[in-house]
Design an enzyme around this catalytic site. Structure first.
Site, short mmCIF file in Angstrom:
data_model
loop_
_atom_site.label_atom_id
_atom_site.label_comp_id
_atom_site.label_asym_id
_atom_site.label_seq_id
_atom_site.Cartn_x
_atom_site.Cartn_y
_atom_site.Cartn_z
CB ALA A 145 -1.10 0.16 1.08
CB CYS A 146 0.50 4.67 1.75
SG CYS A 146 -1.02 5.05 1.07
CB SER A 147 4.75 1.45 3.47
OG SER A 147 3.98 2.06 4.67
CB SER A 148 4.65 0.22 -2.17
OG SER A 148 3.47 -0.33 -1.93
#
Length: 371
Positions: free
Chosen positions: A155-158
């Site tokens: 998700a946003c930490s990819s």
């Protein structure tokens, strides 16, 4: 063990822009149409009327003023409220790969590298255009890169998770240089008809070249350390997937797009991220006060300011915690890399932290020092 350095970054920005004023006008027209269509049920008390949005509400809630998107007309059409992207044949370059190739070429040029210098490609994003063939392999082929490629999703930490994988490939000697890409078409998994989130996301693609320090052609950022953490939570979720067709589900399909409990996310994620970064810095023998710049995930202005304030024990300056959220909105995994790309002008010897956080929950930090 080889020392890993970041030597080049790239950014592809879609040319179409939606301002808050345009977005609100479209959303409010949709609200008027829906309330008119359901006037009898609303009058009978069977249904609550939809509430209109406003520019003031959006900017107070998020700090966002505009966003770049791959298709503006479809999103602003009150009878569609979704980007319209023409299908492409299997022999054509896909939309996501096209964005990634553009960002990759800038990153390679900044690093003084060509496709022949790259041994691996990592495509790390919150949503992939398809299950397979992997987006990374298509991008690899389009750029003429040999070696290996794989997709990953945190998700946003990819992006920070992808940077650790790239750095590990360099450290262990399995690659000379790795290209890490974050193509995000967030507009396609956002429910533009939901007042609580219709303003959040934008589209973009970022790229980063990570390579062995001893082979680097330009001075970049030495990666001092990487650290990742995950804790399961349903507070940010998207249930879209290949099993949906087997569920025989009809009616309300709202859960097949981005859904979040915003207040819970804010309350739980901010302290988690601040503690994660502080602990990571401590492991490296550094204090938050020694950090010249925090390139944080660009999801919400208040979140970023609070995290930076917890770390510095005072309000951060615009230089210490640069914000690109107002221009780009939340671009999921790409946000912290956009900030790094546009505000990576540290003097030699200074330390910075790239950090992203989001669904999972997940949080990643990459501590770097300018060469």
């Amino acid at each position: 063990m080889h020392q890993a350095v970041i030597t080049g970054t790239g950014l592809y920005t879609p040319p179409q822009v939606i301002s808050n004023e345009e977005l609100v006008a479209s959303f409010n027209e949709y609200v008027r149409l829906q309330n008119a269509a359901n006037a009898e049920r609303i009058a009978a008390g069977e249904l609550e009327p939809m509430a209109e949005s406003s520019v003031e509400f959006i900017e107070k809630a998020s700090g966002i003023k505009q966003r770049h998107v791959v298709d503006k007309a479809g999103i602003l059409d009150p009878e569609r409220m979704c980007p319209q992207i023409a299908p492409r044949g299997n022999e054509e370059l896909s939309v996501m790969a096209e964005m990634a190739v553009a960002a990759a070429r800038e990153a390679l040029a900044r690093a003084g590298r060509t496709a022949a210098d790259i041994d691996g490609v990592i495509c790390a994003a919150s949503n992939m255009q398809r299950a397979y063939p992997a987006m990374s392999v298509e991008i690899q082929q389009a750029l003429g890169i040999q070696g290996w490629a794989f997709d990953m999703n945190v998700a946003c930490s990819s992006a920070t998770f992808g940077l650790e994988q790239a750095a590990n490939a360099i450290r262990t000697g399995s690659a000379r240089a790795v290209l890490m890409l974050n193509p995000e078409i967030c507009s396609a998994h956002l429910e533009w008809r939901d007042r609580d989130c219709h303003f959040i996301f934008g589209d973009v693609c970022t790229a980063v070249v990570v390579e062995r320090a001893e082979l680097a052609q330009v001075k970049g950022y030495e990666i001092l350390g990487t650290r990742l953490a995950t804790v399961f939570s349903n507070n940010i979720r998207n249930n879209a997937g290949f099993l949906n067709r087997a569920e025989d589900k009809t009616g309300d399909l709202r859960d097949k797009l981005f859904v979040q409990e915003g207040r819970k996310v804010f309350k739980e994620v901010c302290p988690m991220v601040a503690e994660h970064i502080a602990s990571h810095l401590g492991q490296l023998g550094l204090a938050p006060a020694a950090v010249r710049r925090f390139w944080l995930h660009q999801a919400n202005l208040s979140m970023n300011l609070l995290i930076a304030k917890r770390l510095l024990e005072r309000d951060p300056t615009a230089e210490e915690a640069p914000v690109i959220l107002d221009r780009y909105a939340n671009t999921s995994s790409a946000g912290s890399i956009i900030a790094f790309h546009l505000h990576g002008d540290l003097p030699p010897g200074e330390v910075g932290v790239i950090s992203s956080f989001g669904a999972g929950y997940s949080v990643g930090s990459v501590v770097v020092r300018k060469q």
